[in-house]
Design a protein around this motif. Sequence first.
Motif, PDB file in Angstrom:
ATOM      1  N   MET B   1       0.908  -1.229   0.111  1.00  0.00           N
ATOM      2  CA  MET B   1      -0.104  -0.015  -0.065  1.00  0.00           C
ATOM      3  C   MET B   1       0.802   1.450  -0.001  1.00  0.00           C
ATOM      4  SD  MET B   1      -3.311   0.406   2.495  1.00  0.00           S
ATOM      5  CE  MET B   1      -4.113   1.905   2.449  1.00  0.00           C
ATOM      6  N   ALA B   2       0.675   1.878  -0.857  1.00  0.00           N
ATOM      7  CA  ALA B   2       1.425   3.489  -1.065  1.00  0.00           C
ATOM      8  C   ALA B   2       1.244   4.366   0.068  1.00  0.00           C
ATOM      9  CB  ALA B   2       1.037   4.155  -2.333  1.00  0.00           C
ATOM     10  N   THR B   3       2.373   5.141   0.218  1.00  0.00           N
ATOM     11  CA  THR B   3       2.496   5.968   1.292  1.00  0.00           C
ATOM     12  C   THR B   3       2.803   7.556   0.969  1.00  0.00           C
ATOM     13  OG1 THR B   3       3.201   4.238   2.975  1.00  0.00           O
ATOM     14  CG2 THR B   3       3.475   6.591   3.472  1.00  0.00           C
ATOM     15  N   ALA B   4       1.756   8.450   1.321  1.00  0.00           N
ATOM     16  CA  ALA B   4       2.202   9.840   1.034  1.00  0.00           C
ATOM     17  C   ALA B   4       2.634  10.613   1.975  1.00  0.00           C
ATOM     18  CB  ALA B   4       0.807  10.474   0.370  1.00  0.00           C
ATOM     19  N   GLU B   5       3.220  11.787   1.964  1.00  0.00           N
ATOM     20  CA  GLU B   5       3.401  12.644   3.071  1.00  0.00           C
ATOM     21  C   GLU B   5       3.145  13.922   2.592  1.00  0.00           C
ATOM     22  OE1 GLU B   5       6.941  12.057   5.327  1.00  0.00           O
ATOM     23  OE2 GLU B   5       7.086  14.179   5.868  1.00  0.00           O
ATOM     24  N   VAL B   6       2.271  14.669   3.419  1.00  0.00           N
ATOM     25  CA  VAL B   6       1.834  16.231   3.096  1.00  0.00           C
ATOM     26  C   VAL B   6       2.878  16.994   3.681  1.00  0.00           C
ATOM     27  CG1 VAL B   6       0.176  17.683   3.090  1.00  0.00           C
ATOM     28  CG2 VAL B   6      -0.587  15.292   2.843  1.00  0.00           C
ATOM     29  N   LEU B   7       3.471  18.047   2.744  1.00  0.00           N
ATOM     30  CA  LEU B   7       4.281  19.111   3.504  1.00  0.00           C
ATOM     31  C   LEU B   7       3.622  20.394   2.907  1.00  0.00           C
ATOM     32  CD1 LEU B   7       7.088  20.008   4.472  1.00  0.00           C
ATOM     33  CD2 LEU B   7       7.854  20.059   1.989  1.00  0.00           C
ATOM     34  N   CYS B   8       3.042  21.397   4.158  1.00  0.00           N
ATOM     35  CA  CYS B   8       2.585  22.411   3.876  1.00  0.00           C
ATOM     36  C   CYS B   8       3.706  23.605   3.957  1.00  0.00           C
ATOM     37  CB  CYS B   8       1.620  23.016   4.888  1.00  0.00           C
ATOM     38  SG  CYS B   8       0.110  21.345   4.835  1.00  0.00           S
ATOM     39  N   ILE B   9       3.885  24.520   3.015  1.00  0.00           N
ATOM     40  CA  ILE B   9       4.995  25.394   2.963  1.00  0.00           C
ATOM     41  C   ILE B   9       4.422  26.593   3.060  1.00  0.00           C
ATOM     42  CG2 ILE B   9       6.691  26.193   1.789  1.00  0.00           C
ATOM     43  CD1 ILE B   9       6.916  23.214   0.406  1.00  0.00           C
ATOM     44  N   GLY B  10       4.787  27.403   4.118  1.00  0.00           N
ATOM     45  CA  GLY B  10       4.428  28.841   4.288  1.00  0.00           C
ATOM     46  C   GLY B  10       4.627  29.494   5.735  1.00  0.00           C
ATOM     47  N   THR B  11       5.377  30.468   6.014  1.00  0.00           N
ATOM     48  CA  THR B  11       5.702  30.911   7.375  1.00  0.00           C
ATOM     49  C   THR B  11       4.329  31.571   7.853  1.00  0.00           C
ATOM     50  OG1 THR B  11       7.797  31.753   6.416  1.00  0.00           O
ATOM     51  CG2 THR B  11       6.936  32.725   8.401  1.00  0.00           C
ATOM     52  N   GLU B  12       3.491  31.745   7.259  1.00  0.00           N
ATOM     53  CA  GLU B  12       2.191  32.206   7.666  1.00  0.00           C
ATOM     54  C   GLU B  12       1.312  31.404   8.465  1.00  0.00           C
ATOM     55  OE1 GLU B  12       2.837  31.704   4.509  1.00  0.00           O
ATOM     56  OE2 GLU B  12       1.009  30.617   3.503  1.00  0.00           O
ATOM     57  N   LEU B  13       1.764  29.928   7.783  1.00  0.00           N
ATOM     58  CA  LEU B  13       1.172  28.895   8.631  1.00  0.00           C
ATOM     59  C   LEU B  13       1.719  28.633  10.050  1.00  0.00           C
ATOM     60  CD1 LEU B  13       1.019  26.369   5.725  1.00  0.00           C
ATOM     61  CD2 LEU B  13      -1.003  27.609   6.828  1.00  0.00           C
ATOM     62  N   LEU B  14       2.957  28.926  10.202  1.00  0.00           N
ATOM     63  CA  LEU B  14       3.822  28.679  11.168  1.00  0.00           C
ATOM     64  C   LEU B  14       3.666  29.915  12.404  1.00  0.00           C
ATOM     65  CD1 LEU B  14       7.145  27.052  10.212  1.00  0.00           C
ATOM     66  CD2 LEU B  14       5.296  25.983  11.298  1.00  0.00           C
ATOM     67  N   LEU B  15       3.116  30.964  11.900  1.00  0.00           N
ATOM     68  CA  LEU B  15       2.798  32.141  12.668  1.00  0.00           C
ATOM     69  C   LEU B  15       1.343  31.945  13.174  1.00  0.00           C
ATOM     70  CD1 LEU B  15       4.726  34.954  10.905  1.00  0.00           C
ATOM     71  CD2 LEU B  15       5.265  33.917  13.169  1.00  0.00           C
ATOM     72  N   GLY B  16       0.576  31.177  12.554  1.00  0.00           N
ATOM     73  CA  GLY B  16      -0.907  31.193  13.149  1.00  0.00           C
ATOM     74  C   GLY B  16      -1.777  32.208  12.277  1.00  0.00           C
ATOM     75  N   ASP B  17      -1.235  32.996  11.085  1.00  0.00           N
ATOM     76  CA  ASP B  17      -2.061  33.944  10.569  1.00  0.00           C
ATOM     77  C   ASP B  17      -2.993  33.082   9.832  1.00  0.00           C
ATOM     78  OD1 ASP B  17      -0.255  35.494  11.719  1.00  0.00           O
ATOM     79  OD2 ASP B  17       0.851  36.000   9.897  1.00  0.00           O
ATOM     80  N   VAL B  18      -2.827  32.103   9.436  1.00  0.00           N
ATOM     81  CA  VAL B  18      -3.744  31.270   8.431  1.00  0.00           C
ATOM     82  C   VAL B  18      -4.074  29.821   8.934  1.00  0.00           C
ATOM     83  CG1 VAL B  18      -3.897  30.373   6.203  1.00  0.00           C
ATOM     84  CG2 VAL B  18      -2.741  32.122   6.423  1.00  0.00           C
ATOM     85  N   LEU B  19      -5.363  29.572   9.188  1.00  0.00           N
ATOM     86  CA  LEU B  19      -5.746  28.124   9.613  1.00  0.00           C
ATOM     87  C   LEU B  19      -5.647  27.353   8.329  1.00  0.00           C
ATOM     88  CD1 LEU B  19      -7.117  26.460  11.634  1.00  0.00           C
ATOM     89  CD2 LEU B  19      -9.211  27.156  10.610  1.00  0.00           C
ATOM     90  N   ASP B  20      -4.837  26.093   8.491  1.00  0.00           N
ATOM     91  CA  ASP B  20      -4.769  25.253   7.486  1.00  0.00           C
ATOM     92  C   ASP B  20      -6.107  24.293   7.318  1.00  0.00           C
ATOM     93  OD1 ASP B  20      -3.858  23.311   5.774  1.00  0.00           O
ATOM     94  OD2 ASP B  20      -2.503  22.318   7.226  1.00  0.00           O
ATOM     95  N   THR B  21      -6.625  24.446   6.361  1.00  0.00           N
ATOM     96  CA  THR B  21      -7.730  23.545   6.345  1.00  0.00           C
ATOM     97  C   THR B  21      -7.432  22.428   4.952  1.00  0.00           C
ATOM     98  OG1 THR B  21      -8.819  25.015   4.556  1.00  0.00           O
ATOM     99  CG2 THR B  21      -9.443  25.129   6.820  1.00  0.00           C
TER     100      THR B  21
END
Lengths: 439, 439
Positions: B1-21
């Motif tokens: 069974m294949a495996t995927a990894e999701v990489l979210c890129i963006g400083t705004e995410l790590l600052l909490g300016d944006v809610l990652d949906t």
Amino acid sequence: MATAEVLCIGTELLLGDVLDTNSQFLAQQLALLGINCFHRVTVGDNPERIRECMRTALLRADILITSGGIGPTADDLTTESIAQVFGAPLDVDQEVLAFIEGLFAARGLKMPPSNAKQALRPRGARILPNPVGSAPGIIWTLGPAELAVLGLQDVQTVKSILTFPGVPSELKGMWAGTARGYLEETYAGGTIWSKELKHYGIGESALAEKFAHLLDLANPSVAPYAGNWECRLRVAAKAATLEEARALAQPVIDEIKQGSGVRCYGEDSDTLESVVGRLLTERGLTIALAESCTGGMVSERLTNIPGSSRYIMLNAVTYSNEAKHRVLGVSEEILNTQGAVSPECARAMALGIRQLTSCDLGLSVTGIAGPDGGTEEKPIGLVYLGLSARGADNEERYFARTLRLGKRLGRHEVRWRTAQEALNMVRLYLIDPQHLESP
Amino acid sequence: MATAEVLCIGTELLLGDVLDTNSQFLAQQLALLGINCFHRVTVGDNPERIRECMRTALLRADILITSGGIGPTADDLTTESIAQVFGAPLDVDQEVLAFIEGLFAARGLKMPPSNAKQALRPRGARILPNPVGSAPGIIWTLGPAELAVLGLQDVQTVKSILTFPGVPSELKGMWAGTARGYLEETYAGGTIWSKELKHYGIGESALAEKFAHLLDLANPSVAPYAGNWECRLRVAAKAATLEEARALAQPVIDEIKQGSGVRCYGEDSDTLESVVGRLLTERGLTIALAESCTGGMVSERLTNIPGSSRYIMLNAVTYSNEAKHRVLGVSEEILNTQGAVSPECARAMALGIRQLTSCDLGLSVTGIAGPDGGTEEKPIGLVYLGLSARGADNEERYFARTLRLGKRLGRHEVRWRTAQEALNMVRLYLIDPQHLESP
């Protein structure tokens, strides 16, 4: 400057069963403390992978913050995994055990054996109290032995682990109660003093444009945030002492308040409802609400302010026409000709609730929240607001607002947006009725 | 069974300016394709860290899915970083370049030079079209050369990279348009079907113990979650087709429903209020509420169900004693002797609101939400609930509940917990009044 890494633990997150809102909260809080966050990792309930992620995080960051996996069930592995990483024994915290048993006893129940694991902590770690739920977390300031396990013999920085449950309300309660203070003490490089200036009635981009010259400042820094139909400007200053930091920020705060006027409604933990509550108390005035499409949301928010029973007498959610007629005395003619969603009905509702309760202010809300019930001439998102008041001069005043929010918004969004506007109407009236006269 | 990894890129995410949906969307989609996801990583706009996260992901997963960082600005680094990881040259995709220039031309504008970078792709990668916005992503099925760079000379599995923008609508459009098909073709490993069984009136640990034998199952898997004063059991099955998966899960679902009885109140998106609404509609009954300490929360939740105006006539938030007396007809004797927070007052409120509205059901809530107002004999968290009803036999019935929630809970928690109990009382009555007779 210290660095934290957030590790969210839970297969439900990787399956998308749950929307992770804790990460955003933690990110914002870390930013407020001036603590860097370069990586955020989400991992499932798998012991090996959890331990691997913990090691990686502790090697590249000073602070490991975990969310989730500290419940009573078998797939809650956070505490055990931390102990395993360091080969530390797990001790039963008798105080916590007694506390958890007490929670069950209070409900006349015997604690299920599995809950006992929530009282475990790795030897050397302290308990991070949970003011809301049953499961506490841990705070562990790693000692030389633990650092050695990580192969960090002679690091100068302090390494810490903090664990939180996945339930947002509990995580927030624990953060405010204990964790923030610990991190401030242990890591805050200098002190960060910040204040949020809360705005209603101006959009984020308009706000950013208005104060563009401030957004480029480094210290104090000014950053805009938006959400829930209001905007915040966060002014954060960094200095050796809290006093110096505040002194740095004050002129900028004053300039923003000056420029924003009544659109800046409060600071930090203020909400539109808390400000309205404060103003009503100061003025010694009472209010009653007649809600239709908001279904009680305005009432719920306004009465969520401690002590609100002093100025709120009755809030009527008159959902049916019959209730509007029988309880508020809206004439059948208005209901049959103009309909329940009309400026005339809003006016009659506001007057009716005020007369019924002989309060100083009567606020009414009637509209179409959707998802159905919209028509060509009365579309979803059409809302009429009314504010009936007896002025200081004992004169009868009435103020009206019309919202056209469009079909795009969901039912809850329409209600929230409407509640914001309703509360703001009352706020503006209490500051100075003139603010309402010019639409 | 294949495996995927999701990489979210963006400083705004790590600052909490944006809610990652996006992460939740991708997680759900991968589950539907039967592709595992063991790690999700969020990283800022830092070239070195982005490359490091990409390498790690490609070593432990077959599929790297990135979100964010493919815009036109200087801090959009995703495509460059991928090329750098493999030392691959970046080619300009003339088709994409012409497309982007066209978008600007359509608005009578000349394309800013910076947008040209959105037409770049590592040599060997294909374009992942963006039906919504301007920036396309890439699909790259790694060849032997790239695998060699990763030190994977003789892997049998196919490794792929897919990049998406951070804008949710664009990401979703690209997923449905191209990415899902590609992953299905390349990795299809059956699909996952899941259902959540929602419980009220039983704790997470008790639930886990009751169904301990199911929690060890591999396929279907059963996992408990808790939050907001209710519990969920998630049953997830994996099979070649959705039908087979559902067939695998059904017996377990039946067993849980059987074992939980009325404590299992619904599935998936059901809420206590939506179930109450459905039951009221089915039974053709109407309800009216008299709330005090919950301040309108029960009303707000119940009326948040589309179509609720059919069965709700009036909800009165009677906050003051005067309102309880004048509107609901609670006798002054009760208010003066037993007080507003008493079983007698709850009863009078429930009767009063039902008589005022001539509804079938009258629900009342009175208590002390805190943070102040508690006394020795009436502490914070003491709540009385009342349900007055005219039974099928036309007989008057009355049911009462007392909650002692303790001082620990905040005002909002006391209200929410109380609203849960109030809604559940109505639910149990509508299923069968006998459920309420035994306290």
